[in-house]
Design an enzyme around this catalytic site. Sequence first.
Site, PDB file in Angstrom:
ATOM      1  N   LYS A 295     -20.336  44.679  13.329  1.00 58.73           N
ATOM      2  CA  LYS A 295     -20.030  45.776  13.491  1.00 58.73           C
ATOM      3  C   LYS A 295     -18.420  45.993  13.171  1.00 58.73           C
ATOM      4  CE  LYS A 295     -18.657  47.362  17.193  1.00 58.73           C
ATOM      5  NZ  LYS A 295     -18.928  47.441  18.961  1.00 58.73           N
TER       6      LYS A 295
ATOM      7  N   TYR B 253     -21.265  55.031  22.459  1.00 62.45           N
ATOM      8  CA  TYR B 253     -20.572  54.384  21.530  1.00 62.45           C
ATOM      9  C   TYR B 253     -20.994  53.701  20.456  1.00 62.45           C
ATOM     10  CZ  TYR B 253     -22.084  49.768  23.421  1.00 62.45           C
ATOM     11  OH  TYR B 253     -22.529  48.452  23.498  1.00 62.45           O
TER      12      TYR B 253
ATOM     13  N   GLU C 216     -19.708  54.812  16.817  1.00 61.98           N
ATOM     14  CA  GLU C 216     -18.859  53.958  15.917  1.00 61.98           C
ATOM     15  C   GLU C 216     -19.495  53.778  14.813  1.00 61.98           C
ATOM     16  OE1 GLU C 216     -17.637  50.452  19.432  1.00 61.98           O
ATOM     17  OE2 GLU C 216     -19.574  50.559  18.651  1.00 61.98           O
TER      18      GLU C 216
ATOM     19  N   CYS D 195     -24.163  39.823  19.938  1.00 67.30           N
ATOM     20  CA  CYS D 195     -22.758  40.079  19.419  1.00 67.30           C
ATOM     21  C   CYS D 195     -22.398  39.418  18.145  1.00 67.30           C
ATOM     22  CB  CYS D 195     -21.855  39.262  20.737  1.00 67.30           C
ATOM     23  SG  CYS D 195     -19.886  39.389  20.196  1.00 67.30           S
TER      24      CYS D 195
ATOM     25  N   HIS E 272      10.403  49.938  20.716  1.00 69.32           N
ATOM     26  CA  HIS E 272      10.404  51.043  19.899  1.00 69.32           C
ATOM     27  C   HIS E 272      10.689  50.478  18.533  1.00 69.32           C
ATOM     28  CE1 HIS E 272      11.385  55.327  18.908  1.00 69.32           C
ATOM     29  NE2 HIS E 272      12.810  54.841  18.242  1.00 69.32           N
TER      30      HIS E 272
ATOM     31  N   CYS F  81     -21.256  42.984  17.916  1.00 68.65           N
ATOM     32  CA  CYS F  81     -19.952  43.261  17.789  1.00 68.65           C
ATOM     33  C   CYS F  81     -19.095  42.672  16.390  1.00 68.65           C
ATOM     34  CB  CYS F  81     -19.183  42.323  18.982  1.00 68.65           C
ATOM     35  SG  CYS F  81     -20.077  42.619  20.414  1.00 68.65           S
TER      36      CYS F  81
ATOM     37  N   GLU G 136       4.792  52.532  23.450  1.00 68.67           N
ATOM     38  CA  GLU G 136       5.783  52.612  24.263  1.00 68.67           C
ATOM     39  C   GLU G 136       5.691  54.022  25.143  1.00 68.67           C
ATOM     40  OE1 GLU G 136       9.626  54.131  22.506  1.00 68.67           O
ATOM     41  OE2 GLU G 136       8.432  54.236  20.545  1.00 68.67           O
TER      42      GLU G 136
END
Length: 491
Positions: free
Chosen positions: A51, A178, A182, A43, A474, A48, A479
């Site tokens: 990356k 992934y 990525e 990681c 909003h 992670c 939302e």
Amino acid sequence: MSDFDYDLFVIGGGSGGVRAARVAAATGAKVALAEEYRMGGTCVIRGCVPKKLMVFASEYREVFSDARSYGWDVEDGDFNWPKFSDRLNSELDRLEQVYRTLLGNSDVEIFDTRAKLADAHTVELADGTKKTAKHILVATGGYPARPNLPNAELGITSNDIFKMKQLPKSILIIGGGYIACEFACILNGLGVDVTLYYRGAQILRGFDEEARGLIADMMREKGIDIHVGTNIVEMAAAEDRPEHGGRGAGSDAAMGAPAEDAKGIGETRVSDTAKAAKGPIWVKSTNGKELVFDHVMFATGRDPSTHGLGLEEAGVEIGRRGEIVVDDYSQTKVPSIYAIGDVTKRVELTPVAIREGMAFVETVFKGNPTKVDHELIPSAIFTQPEMGTVGLSEEDARDQEPVEVYCTSFRPMQTAFAGRSDRVLMKLIVSQKTRVVLGCHIVSPHAGEMIQLAGVAIKMGATKEQFDATCAVHPTISEELVTMRDPVRTA
């Protein structure tokens, strides 16, 4: 006085192993940890963290373009990979030192060397030194897999991306998971000509069909050349094959720099760029094309780092995918030996490994048997746009019970104003019987941030009506999660 040198010996200095070592030491246990490469594991050092920093870097090209639409007088400029790379490596050095400091402050003894099991209570270090422990925790993680293909060593893996001296002009990425997607988005954003081959019918297998379909469309729109139903059948150094006029090779393109030739636990866990091609690579694929690329990157999955650890000799069961087989408490068939994280191939996510490490300490050192809940874990894919997901996909949910699907897709305000055609997707899967939200899938900028919070509600068992009762913020993209009143379909 204990009959052992340590109460706990941890093999592996990644996020899970370090957390377990520190928390165990806080109980008063005498703890040691061995890491053969760099503290922080996949990681922090080669996953992670670097990356995500590359994701940030790759997004600025569109930011400059959008800024002009918002009235800013800015130029695109050129991306300086060496400058970014130097800063990236400095940050990784800093984070590694943080990990070392945390261990030191916790009175965990560190061995910067490879370790393997000698028996149920003994660890053997690379120099032959043996250390005994009442409990042994294996947290060695995983490493990128390579296909069984002649000349596969000419390609690189995700471990090697961060060690490149300069960016290539073109790259072929093999895979559709992934990691492949990525890095395809990252490198495309940095100006690399990216082609992606995936043998399946659609990228991101296992994720919600509608969500991954939108990501594929957006990747193509951004210039990534995706070929599904396609695989590589041959590869060789371009100079060893006849010239076939492929795309963007360029003999002066920068190849990956030889990285540390450090080996994982009996495997090439860290990097083998030293073996990678130093010139363009010729590739023949199942679609009949023969092309030349500066780099070929394999993103075809990850395997557990278990080979050469002495596990089976010590009586530990190894699964068919090379993983350590454990029970709900991370205990192997050998009572004194436990395993957590990617090496067990349960849920291969850093936060899960950390939770497993903490549950291990609760169970073994605090007398509080604790299982890790592997259900309803939120996750994010840092493509562009991002995808956040928690719970069941529409396909899995409808196989389980009758459901309602609430879904909307639209152009978000920020990029629509800038004239971009980007679209986002907000989707909820709801049980017809109980009204519980079974799954949430978001394709949008900052989807990872959104899904973390949505994951809390879904983990608590929130119903669609409770979502509806929540007032919208909003104007935001998120939302839409609380304003979708009517299902688009039932299944």
